[in-house]
Enzyme design. Structure first.
Site, PDB file in Angstrom:
ATOM      1  CG  ASP A  32      -3.099 -10.067 -34.812  1.00 59.31           C
ATOM      2  OD1 ASP A  32      -4.126  -9.779 -34.186  1.00 59.31           O
ATOM      3  OD2 ASP A  32      -3.016  -9.983 -36.051  1.00 59.31           O
ATOM      4  CG  PHE A  35      -9.974  -6.074 -31.841  1.00 62.26           C
ATOM      5  CD1 PHE A  35     -10.542  -6.257 -30.584  1.00 62.26           C
ATOM      6  CD2 PHE A  35     -10.536  -5.151 -32.701  1.00 62.26           C
ATOM      7  CE1 PHE A  35     -11.661  -5.528 -30.190  1.00 62.26           C
ATOM      8  CE2 PHE A  35     -11.659  -4.418 -32.323  1.00 62.26           C
ATOM      9  CZ  PHE A  35     -12.218  -4.607 -31.066  1.00 62.26           C
ATOM     10  CB  THR A  36     -10.248  -7.627 -37.044  1.00 69.25           C
ATOM     11  OG1 THR A  36      -8.896  -7.484 -37.490  1.00 69.25           O
ATOM     12  CG2 THR A  36     -10.723  -6.340 -36.426  1.00 69.25           C
ATOM     13  CB  VAL A  58       0.316  -2.875 -31.994  1.00 66.25           C
ATOM     14  CG1 VAL A  58      -0.816  -2.077 -32.613  1.00 66.25           C
ATOM     15  CG2 VAL A  58       1.639  -2.389 -32.552  1.00 66.25           C
ATOM     16  CB  SER A  76      -5.082  -1.642 -39.484  1.00 68.48           C
ATOM     17  OG  SER A  76      -5.918  -0.601 -39.894  1.00 68.48           O
ATOM     18  N   GLY A 103       8.626   3.291 -32.576  1.00 74.23           N
ATOM     19  CA  GLY A 103       9.544   3.355 -31.433  1.00 74.23           C
ATOM     20  C   GLY A 103      10.355   2.071 -31.331  1.00 74.23           C
ATOM     21  CE1 TYR A 146      -7.961   1.195 -42.096  1.00 71.79           C
ATOM     22  CE2 TYR A 146      -8.776   2.042 -44.186  1.00 71.79           C
ATOM     23  CZ  TYR A 146      -7.973   1.163 -43.476  1.00 71.79           C
ATOM     24  OH  TYR A 146      -7.185   0.256 -44.153  1.00 71.79           O
ATOM     25  CB  THR A 176      -5.715  -6.856 -51.088  1.00 73.97           C
ATOM     26  OG1 THR A 176      -4.930  -5.830 -51.699  1.00 73.97           O
ATOM     27  CG2 THR A 176      -4.969  -8.169 -51.180  1.00 73.97           C
ATOM     28  NE  ARG A 187     -11.949  -6.359 -45.465  1.00 71.55           N
ATOM     29  CZ  ARG A 187     -10.641  -6.261 -45.267  1.00 71.55           C
ATOM     30  NH1 ARG A 187      -9.892  -5.499 -46.020  1.00 71.55           N
ATOM     31  NH2 ARG A 187     -10.046  -6.941 -44.311  1.00 71.55           N
TER      32      ARG A 187
HETATM   33  P1  NAD Z   1      -7.091  -7.950 -40.955  1.00 70.60           P
HETATM   34  O1  NAD Z   1      -8.169  -7.392 -40.097  1.00 70.60           O
HETATM   35  O2  NAD Z   1      -7.214  -9.357 -41.398  1.00 70.60           O
HETATM   36  O3  NAD Z   1      -5.693  -7.769 -40.250  1.00 70.60           O
HETATM   37  C1  NAD Z   1      -5.419  -6.766 -39.302  1.00 70.60           C
HETATM   38  C2  NAD Z   1      -4.847  -7.441 -38.077  1.00 70.60           C
HETATM   39  O4  NAD Z   1      -4.511  -6.436 -37.091  1.00 70.60           O
HETATM   40  C3  NAD Z   1      -5.841  -8.397 -37.405  1.00 70.60           C
HETATM   41  O5  NAD Z   1      -5.235  -9.653 -37.243  1.00 70.60           O
HETATM   42  C4  NAD Z   1      -6.135  -7.737 -36.062  1.00 70.60           C
HETATM   43  O6  NAD Z   1      -6.411  -8.674 -35.029  1.00 70.60           O
HETATM   44  C5  NAD Z   1      -4.850  -6.961 -35.815  1.00 70.60           C
HETATM   45  N1  NAD Z   1      -5.014  -5.858 -34.874  1.00 70.60           N
HETATM   46  C6  NAD Z   1      -5.994  -4.916 -34.855  1.00 70.60           C
HETATM   47  N2  NAD Z   1      -5.801  -4.089 -33.822  1.00 70.60           N
HETATM   48  C7  NAD Z   1      -4.684  -4.509 -33.184  1.00 70.60           C
HETATM   49  C8  NAD Z   1      -3.973  -4.051 -32.047  1.00 70.60           C
HETATM   50  N3  NAD Z   1      -4.379  -2.976 -31.353  1.00 70.60           N
HETATM   51  N4  NAD Z   1      -2.862  -4.721 -31.657  1.00 70.60           N
HETATM   52  C9  NAD Z   1      -2.438  -5.811 -32.358  1.00 70.60           C
HETATM   53  N5  NAD Z   1      -3.068  -6.285 -33.439  1.00 70.60           N
HETATM   54  C10 NAD Z   1      -4.174  -5.633 -33.846  1.00 70.60           C
HETATM   55  O7  NAD Z   1      -6.956  -6.970 -42.211  1.00 70.60           O
HETATM   56  P2  NAD Z   1      -6.057  -7.038 -43.530  1.00 70.60           P
HETATM   57  O8  NAD Z   1      -6.980  -6.910 -44.682  1.00 70.60           O
HETATM   58  O9  NAD Z   1      -5.116  -8.191 -43.473  1.00 70.60           O
HETATM   59  O10 NAD Z   1      -5.248  -5.678 -43.431  1.00 70.60           O
HETATM   60  C11 NAD Z   1      -3.849  -5.642 -43.102  1.00 70.60           C
HETATM   61  C12 NAD Z   1      -3.328  -4.228 -43.346  1.00 70.60           C
HETATM   62  O11 NAD Z   1      -3.465  -3.856 -44.721  1.00 70.60           O
HETATM   63  C13 NAD Z   1      -4.060  -3.163 -42.538  1.00 70.60           C
HETATM   64  O12 NAD Z   1      -3.126  -2.226 -42.037  1.00 70.60           O
HETATM   65  C14 NAD Z   1      -4.958  -2.488 -43.543  1.00 70.60           C
HETATM   66  O13 NAD Z   1      -5.225  -1.160 -43.198  1.00 70.60           O
HETATM   67  C15 NAD Z   1      -4.147  -2.627 -44.828  1.00 70.60           C
HETATM   68  N6  NAD Z   1      -5.027  -2.605 -46.008  1.00 70.60           N
HETATM   69  C16 NAD Z   1      -5.769  -3.692 -46.371  1.00 70.60           C
HETATM   70  C17 NAD Z   1      -6.578  -3.633 -47.505  1.00 70.60           C
HETATM   71  C18 NAD Z   1      -7.393  -4.823 -47.952  1.00 70.60           C
HETATM   72  O14 NAD Z   1      -8.083  -4.701 -48.981  1.00 70.60           O
HETATM   73  N7  NAD Z   1      -7.358  -5.968 -47.322  1.00 70.60           N
HETATM   74  C19 NAD Z   1      -6.660  -2.465 -48.252  1.00 70.60           C
HETATM   75  C20 NAD Z   1      -5.921  -1.358 -47.835  1.00 70.60           C
HETATM   76  C21 NAD Z   1      -5.088  -1.447 -46.724  1.00 70.60           C
HETATM   77  N1  UDP Z   2     -20.621  -2.947 -51.161  1.00 76.44           N
HETATM   78  C1  UDP Z   2     -21.809  -3.433 -51.692  1.00 76.44           C
HETATM   79  N2  UDP Z   2     -22.413  -4.492 -51.067  1.00 76.44           N
HETATM   80  C2  UDP Z   2     -21.906  -5.092 -49.958  1.00 76.44           C
HETATM   81  C3  UDP Z   2     -20.696  -4.605 -49.429  1.00 76.44           C
HETATM   82  C4  UDP Z   2     -20.088  -3.522 -50.047  1.00 76.44           C
HETATM   83  O1  UDP Z   2     -22.326  -2.915 -52.705  1.00 76.44           O
HETATM   84  O2  UDP Z   2     -22.524  -6.057 -49.461  1.00 76.44           O
HETATM   85  C5  UDP Z   2     -19.932  -1.824 -51.827  1.00 76.44           C
HETATM   86  C6  UDP Z   2     -19.499  -0.673 -50.918  1.00 76.44           C
HETATM   87  O3  UDP Z   2     -20.543   0.286 -50.786  1.00 76.44           O
HETATM   88  C7  UDP Z   2     -18.296  -0.114 -51.674  1.00 76.44           C
HETATM   89  C8  UDP Z   2     -17.689  -1.336 -52.367  1.00 76.44           C
HETATM   90  O4  UDP Z   2     -18.712  -2.334 -52.363  1.00 76.44           O
HETATM   91  O5  UDP Z   2     -18.714   0.822 -52.657  1.00 76.44           O
HETATM   92  C9  UDP Z   2     -16.453  -1.884 -51.641  1.00 76.44           C
HETATM   93  O6  UDP Z   2     -16.764  -2.012 -50.278  1.00 76.44           O
HETATM   94  P1  UDP Z   2     -15.782  -2.692 -49.201  1.00 76.44           P
HETATM   95  O7  UDP Z   2     -16.481  -2.663 -47.892  1.00 76.44           O
HETATM   96  O8  UDP Z   2     -15.326  -4.006 -49.692  1.00 76.44           O
HETATM   97  O9  UDP Z   2     -14.477  -1.791 -49.113  1.00 76.44           O
HETATM   98  P2  UDP Z   2     -14.048  -0.298 -49.449  1.00 76.44           P
HETATM   99  O10 UDP Z   2     -13.429  -0.385 -50.785  1.00 76.44           O
HETATM  100  O11 UDP Z   2     -15.239   0.602 -49.445  1.00 76.44           O
HETATM  101  O12 UDP Z   2     -13.113   0.018 -48.356  1.00 76.44           O
END
Ligand code: NAD
Ligand code: UDP
Length: 319
Positions: A32, A35-36, A58, A76, A103, A146, A176, A187
């Site tokens: 990791d 970054f986020t 990555v 991501s 890869g 995205y 999630t 979020r």
């Molecule tokens: P998160 O931001 O907590 O985790 C993502 C991680 O990726 C972070 O730790 C960030 O530092 C790292 N990262 C970003 N860019 C990078 C890079 N270039 N190199 C190395 N590391 C890097 O988010 P999350 O909610 O834990 O999401 C994890 C995965 O699940 C993501 O791929 C996301 O798209 C997917 N996902 C999450 C949700 C959700 O609701 N949380 C929903 C749909 C998909």
């Molecule tokens: N949303 C909201 N108030 C907030 C943040 C988000 O009403 O303070 C709404 C947003 O417009 C979306 C839903 O909540 O319709 C979920 O947003 P989120 O950013 O959690 O993730 P998404 O499901 O859109 O990726």
């Protein structure tokens, strides 16, 4: 016992996956660039004999000394505020990062799992969304960076499967939540919990009638582990089918955080709600059938755990 590399392993979902895989007896390498996320998500694993952290981007060439048996690619920028602020980094991590991670899987003959998303369905015209739906994404809209990067990542994963014979999995994750989300990730879950705990107004966007379905992180992690252990190459939705409007969700968080916050309808002036999916609910028939998987944690229980986590975090950090 396997050695499993998780890109994005210090993130919210990645760190919970690391905990679960370690408790199942595997070795975990979390890669990791933070970054986020914050290193505190994996702080409790420092010194664990089967855990290693590598700080690395990555999208740059990855060299790993210890041969991984599986690579779970989660890195991501998944929160709307992050990908609106960093559109190019978002595209790069989904495209270049997925290419590098694939890869690496090819070089080591490792299994590969892609964390994809319900955003591949865009603003869906089919409800609930089954895996067979191809989606409704605006490629040039603000969310396109995205959504399209994940659609590209799915295409790349299938190409490595078909062309190079890599053993691949694709999980389409729906909203999630749980402890270790970043409090300022923008979020809906974190915004409402933080606002509820601080007694500030809860910012419901527009009329609050958009819908989402929220899955607790331990349920999701269980589904991902089952998918990894299965032989299913086609994408599998994982999420909780209990759908509700954002307004209903706000009222639930309001009640569970003490009820002092009022609900405030706001229409953001920036592009936050442009192409914002109007309805979202996973069709999880496939996960039920193939993985025998079903979410178990109720929204109220999951939210209580998450609220407790943020209450403690804010108390320690004085926020
Ligand atoms: P998160 O931001 O907590 O985790 C993502 C991680 O990726 C972070 O730790 C960030 O530092 C790292 N990262 C970003 N860019 C990078 C890079 N270039 N190199 C190395 N590391 C890097 O988010 P999350 O909610 O834990 O999401 C994890 C995965 O699940 C993501 O791929 C996301 O798209 C997917 N996902 C999450 C949700 C959700 O609701 N949380 C929903 C749909 C998909
Ligand atoms: N949303 C909201 N108030 C907030 C943040 C988000 O009403 O303070 C709404 C947003 O417009 C979306 C839903 O909540 O319709 C979920 O947003 P989120 O950013 O959690 O993730 P998404 O499901 O859109 O990726």
């Amino acid at each position: 016992m396997a050695r499993i590399l998780i890109t994005g392993g210090a993130g919210f979902i990645g760190s919970h996956l690391a905990d679960r895989l370690l408790s199942d007896g595997h070795s975990v390498i979390a890669l990791d660039n933070l970054f986020t996320s914050k290193a505190r998500n994996i702080g409790h694993l420092a010194g664990h004999e089967r855990f290693k952290f590598i700080r690395h981007d990555v999208t740059e060439y990855i060299y790993i000394e210890d041969k991984p048996d599986a690579i779970l690619h989660l890195a991501s920028l998944p929160s709307p505020v992050d990908y609106l602020r960093e559109p190019i980094k978002t595209l790069k991590v989904g495209a270049l990062g997925t290419h590098k991670a694939l890869g690496l899987a090819r070089a080591h003959g490792a299994k590969f799992l892609l964390a994809s998303t319900s955003e591949v369905y865009g603003d869906p015209q089919v409800h609930p969304q089954p895996e067979s739906y191809w989606g409704n994404v605006n490629p040039i809209g603000p969310r396109g960076v995205y959504d399209e990067s994940k659609r590209f990542a799915e295409a790349m994963t299938m190409a490595y499967h078909r062309y190079h014979g890599i053993d691949t999995r694709i999980v389409r994750i729906f909203n999630t939540y749980g402890p270790r989300m970043r409090p300022d990730d923008g979020r809906v879950v974190t915004n409402f919990i933080a606002q509820g705990l601080r007694g500030e107004p809860m910012t419901v966007y527009d009329d609050g009638m958009r819908t989402r379905s929220f899955c607790y992180v331990s349920d999701l992690v269980d589904g991902i582990v089952r998918l990894l252990e299965s032989s299913e190459v086609d994408p599998v939705n994982l999420g909780n089918p209990r759908e509700m409007t954002v307004l209903e969700f706000a009222k639930t968080v309001q009640r569970l955080t003490g009820g002092t916050s009022e609900i405030k309808f706001v229409s953001p002036k920036d592009e936050r709600t442009k192409d914002d999916p109007y309805k979202r609910q996973p069709d999880i028939s496939r996960a039920r059938r193939i993985l025998g998987w079903e979410p178990k944690v109720s929204l109220e229980d999951g939210l209580r755990h998450t609220i407790d986590y943020f209450r403690e975090l804010f108390a320690t950090e004085g926020r």
